[in-house]
Design a protein around this motif. Structure first.
Motif, PDB file in Angstrom:
ATOM      1  N   LEU A   1      -1.654   2.686   0.199  1.00 59.91           N
ATOM      2  CA  LEU A   1      -1.243   3.219   1.671  1.00 59.91           C
ATOM      3  C   LEU A   1      -1.351   2.118   2.809  1.00 59.91           C
ATOM      4  N   LEU A   2      -2.192   1.133   2.478  1.00 61.25           N
ATOM      5  CA  LEU A   2      -2.489   0.036   3.457  1.00 61.25           C
ATOM      6  C   LEU A   2      -1.371  -0.968   3.046  1.00 61.25           C
ATOM      7  N   ASN A   3      -1.080  -1.107   1.704  1.00 66.07           N
ATOM      8  CA  ASN A   3      -0.064  -2.178   1.638  1.00 66.07           C
ATOM      9  C   ASN A   3       1.495  -1.750   1.906  1.00 66.07           C
ATOM     10  N   LEU A   4       1.705  -0.376   1.904  1.00 68.81           N
ATOM     11  CA  LEU A   4       2.651   0.182   2.143  1.00 68.81           C
ATOM     12  C   LEU A   4       2.951   0.871   3.349  1.00 68.81           C
ATOM     13  N   ARG A   5       2.123   0.495   4.298  1.00 67.74           N
ATOM     14  CA  ARG A   5       2.062   1.128   5.601  1.00 67.74           C
ATOM     15  C   ARG A   5       3.430   0.656   6.355  1.00 67.74           C
ATOM     16  N   PRO A   6       3.953   1.428   7.412  1.00 67.03           N
ATOM     17  CA  PRO A   6       5.311   1.287   8.028  1.00 67.03           C
ATOM     18  C   PRO A   6       5.296   0.017   8.904  1.00 67.03           C
ATOM     19  N   ARG A   7       4.008  -0.501   9.614  1.00 68.94           N
ATOM     20  CA  ARG A   7       4.387  -1.529  10.737  1.00 68.94           C
ATOM     21  C   ARG A   7       3.179  -2.490  10.260  1.00 68.94           C
ATOM     22  N   ASP A   8       3.319  -3.839  10.788  1.00 70.97           N
ATOM     23  CA  ASP A   8       2.486  -4.797  10.533  1.00 70.97           C
ATOM     24  C   ASP A   8       0.819  -4.598  10.896  1.00 70.97           C
ATOM     25  N   ASP A   9       0.797  -3.965  11.981  1.00 74.18           N
ATOM     26  CA  ASP A   9      -0.613  -3.606  12.301  1.00 74.18           C
ATOM     27  C   ASP A   9      -1.366  -2.606  11.297  1.00 74.18           C
ATOM     28  N   PRO A  10      -2.436  -3.257  10.907  1.00 76.32           N
ATOM     29  CA  PRO A  10      -3.042  -2.276  10.047  1.00 76.32           C
ATOM     30  C   PRO A  10      -3.461  -0.897  10.129  1.00 76.32           C
ATOM     31  N   SER A  11      -3.584  -0.749  11.511  1.00 81.00           N
ATOM     32  CA  SER A  11      -3.889   0.547  11.769  1.00 81.00           C
ATOM     33  C   SER A  11      -2.791   1.776  11.714  1.00 81.00           C
ATOM     34  N   SER A  12      -1.359   1.054  11.218  1.00 83.25           N
ATOM     35  CA  SER A  12      -0.348   1.973  10.988  1.00 83.25           C
ATOM     36  C   SER A  12      -0.865   2.663   9.654  1.00 83.25           C
ATOM     37  N   GLU A  13      -1.825   2.152   8.932  1.00 84.37           N
ATOM     38  CA  GLU A  13      -1.942   2.612   7.749  1.00 84.37           C
ATOM     39  C   GLU A  13      -2.133   4.349   7.886  1.00 84.37           C
ATOM     40  N   LYS A  14      -2.522   4.702   9.124  1.00 84.84           N
ATOM     41  CA  LYS A  14      -2.735   6.163   9.245  1.00 84.84           C
ATOM     42  C   LYS A  14      -1.448   6.826   8.948  1.00 84.84           C
ATOM     43  N   ASP A  15      -0.385   6.162   9.363  1.00 88.60           N
ATOM     44  CA  ASP A  15       1.107   6.842   9.365  1.00 88.60           C
ATOM     45  C   ASP A  15       1.782   6.621   8.027  1.00 88.60           C
ATOM     46  N   ALA A  16       0.830   6.034   7.156  1.00 91.19           N
ATOM     47  CA  ALA A  16       1.750   5.739   5.714  1.00 91.19           C
ATOM     48  C   ALA A  16       1.520   6.868   4.815  1.00 91.19           C
ATOM     49  N   TYR A  17       2.611   6.983   4.150  1.00 91.55           N
ATOM     50  CA  TYR A  17       2.716   8.224   3.012  1.00 91.55           C
ATOM     51  C   TYR A  17       3.594   7.575   2.037  1.00 91.55           C
ATOM     52  N   LEU A  18       3.374   8.320   0.666  1.00 86.45           N
ATOM     53  CA  LEU A  18       4.205   7.792  -0.421  1.00 86.45           C
ATOM     54  C   LEU A  18       4.954   8.890  -0.868  1.00 86.45           C
ATOM     55  N   ASP A  19       6.085   8.704  -1.083  1.00 84.34           N
ATOM     56  CA  ASP A  19       7.269   9.897  -1.536  1.00 84.34           C
ATOM     57  C   ASP A  19       6.787  10.328  -2.826  1.00 84.34           C
ATOM     58  N   ALA A  20       6.121   9.145  -3.718  1.00 79.80           N
ATOM     59  CA  ALA A  20       5.581   9.745  -5.174  1.00 79.80           C
ATOM     60  C   ALA A  20       4.492   8.788  -5.630  1.00 79.80           C
ATOM     61  N   LEU A  21       3.480   9.334  -6.253  1.00 74.36           N
ATOM     62  CA  LEU A  21       2.653   8.594  -6.899  1.00 74.36           C
ATOM     63  C   LEU A  21       2.327   8.747  -8.240  1.00 74.36           C
ATOM     64  N   VAL A  22       2.751   7.802  -9.004  1.00 66.88           N
ATOM     65  CA  VAL A  22       2.953   7.963 -10.407  1.00 66.88           C
ATOM     66  C   VAL A  22       1.915   7.643 -11.313  1.00 66.88           C
ATOM     67  N   LEU A  23       1.308   8.141 -12.374  1.00 66.44           N
ATOM     68  CA  LEU A  23       0.323   7.518 -13.205  1.00 66.44           C
ATOM     69  C   LEU A  23       1.055   6.689 -14.219  1.00 66.44           C
ATOM     70  N   HIS A  24       0.718   5.475 -14.004  1.00 68.36           N
ATOM     71  CA  HIS A  24       1.477   4.235 -14.769  1.00 68.36           C
ATOM     72  C   HIS A  24       1.425   4.481 -16.381  1.00 68.36           C
ATOM     73  N   SER A  25       0.510   5.339 -16.893  1.00 63.46           N
ATOM     74  CA  SER A  25       0.389   5.714 -18.335  1.00 63.46           C
ATOM     75  C   SER A  25      -0.472   6.849 -18.441  1.00 63.46           C
ATOM     76  N   PRO A  26      -0.555   7.536 -19.458  1.00 64.20           N
ATOM     77  CA  PRO A  26      -1.614   8.452 -19.797  1.00 64.20           C
ATOM     78  C   PRO A  26      -2.978   7.719 -19.979  1.00 64.20           C
ATOM     79  N   LEU A  27      -4.036   8.406 -19.479  1.00 62.50           N
ATOM     80  CA  LEU A  27      -5.272   7.560 -19.630  1.00 62.50           C
ATOM     81  C   LEU A  27      -5.732   7.807 -21.217  1.00 62.50           C
ATOM     82  N   PRO A  28      -6.676   7.029 -21.718  1.00 61.12           N
ATOM     83  CA  PRO A  28      -7.219   7.118 -23.265  1.00 61.12           C
ATOM     84  C   PRO A  28      -7.373   8.724 -23.757  1.00 61.12           C
ATOM     85  N   THR A  29      -7.830   9.605 -22.880  1.00 63.02           N
ATOM     86  CA  THR A  29      -8.297  10.968 -23.553  1.00 63.02           C
ATOM     87  C   THR A  29      -7.301  11.855 -22.424  1.00 63.02           C
ATOM     88  N   THR A  30      -7.105  13.057 -22.972  1.00 65.37           N
ATOM     89  CA  THR A  30      -6.532  14.097 -22.162  1.00 65.37           C
ATOM     90  C   THR A  30      -7.489  14.286 -20.900  1.00 65.37           C
TER      91      THR A  30
END
Length: 319
Positions: A126-155
């Motif tokens: 959320l910090l990396n993908l915030r909408p403005r350079d000001d770090p405080s804009s993290e509060k306005d950040a959102y992600l359209d999708a968050l994906v598990l990069h792969s299944p973890l070792p166990t269910t």
């Protein structure tokens, strides 16, 4: 499931069906700009992609292969200059478990619980993908999708990560998904997820998985959008097939773009596109619209080409 034009974008299933605070369903464009292995060029290429017309970005909180921080820098530059609006850009990143990370650059404490790893990874994204350079804009950040990069070792570990992700839906994270996922794991996750079902699956589309035919069928049946990656690199035989050649010739597009469009033609499918060439960006982005018009004007030709392509990959059902 399709938008006004399947050749432009699809709609993801609402993450929280029936919930009073569910936001408008998310649109996902038919192309996501893939940012893996772009290294120091990442910010410039993301900016260039957005200027060319891409309205989807795929990245990951995995410094080993992605520069998520530079993805954010490129996105913010485009937003600040009015090249795009945040609400029109689909931004997707990933939580990568310890096994997929470089031990020297993990964005969380690998000794912490899986839940804490996920929380820390999301905060970093959320910090990396915030909408403005000001770090405080993290509060306005959102992600359209968050994906598990792969299944973890166990269910159990996979479900622990998923349950933690669900806490952020629908406001900070609009939708959830999983990548590099075989069908049995997807079925287990889909059946076990009590709050948010997978909205997207991102897998390699290649002969080694027999082109994910059963998995893609499951996705169609359950309103899951399939995200194809490695589409060109892993498929030189398809790229030079008669079907791709026919579509390329008849629609007046490159063979590479023709392959992309035939994969889209399988239904409920979008693609990652990581080209670094500005001209290719524009050509690829234009191709789905061109093929959509070709299919409408010459439906028999389109169906004949698509049917032949389906046979090449072992597909028995079309969208």
């Amino acid at each position: 499931m399709a938008s006004a034009s399947r050749w432009e974008k699809l709609l993801l299933r609402p993450a929280l069906t029936g919930a009073a605070d569910t936001l408008t369903p998310t649109s996902i464009p038919v192309f996501l700009y893939g940012t893996a292995w772009k290294k120091e060029q990442t910010a410039d290429l993301v900016y260039q992609a957005l200027c060319a017309g891409f309205r989807g970005i795929d990245t990951a909180a995995q410094p080993k292969h992605y520069r998520e921080d530079l993805v954010g820098a490129g996105l913010r530059k485009a937003l600040a200059e009015g090249k795009a609006r945040r609400e029109d850009v689909y931004v997707q990143t990933k939580y990568t478990s310890v096994g997929g990370q470089d031990p020297h650059s993990i964005p969380y404490d690998p000794s912490s619980s899986i839940a804490e790893q996920v929380h820390t990874s999301i905060k970093s994204s959320l910090l990396n993908l915030r909408p403005r350079d000001d770090p405080s804009s993290e509060k306005d950040a959102y992600l359209d999708a968050l994906v598990l990069h792969s299944p973890l070792p166990t269910t159990d570990e996979t479900l622990e990560a998923w349950t933690t992700l669900e806490e952020y839906v629908p406001h900070k994270i609009r939708n959830l998904g999983i990548s590099n996922c075989p069908l049995p794991v997807l079925k287990t996750l889909y059946g076990s997820a009590t709050k948010v079902k997978p909205a997207v699956v991102q897998n390699r589309f290649f002969p080694g998985s027999k082109f994910d035919v059963p998995l893609r069928q499951f996705c169609r049946e359950n309103s899951i959008v399939y995200q194809s990656f490695w589409t060109l690199t892993a498929n030189p035989t398809l790229a030079w097939s008669a079907e791709v050649g026919l579509l390329s010739h008849q629609a007046g597009i490159s063979p590479q773009a023709a392959l992309y469009c035939l994969v889209m033609g399988l239904g409920n499918t979008i693609l990652l596109n990581g080209t670094k060439n500005a001209g290719r960006m524009r050509e690829d982005l234009a191709a789905p619209g061109i093929v959509g018009k070709f299919a409408a004007k010459h439906p028999e030709n389109w169906e004949r080409i698509l049917s032949g392509f389906n046979k090449l990959i072992g597909e028995t059902q079309t969208a």
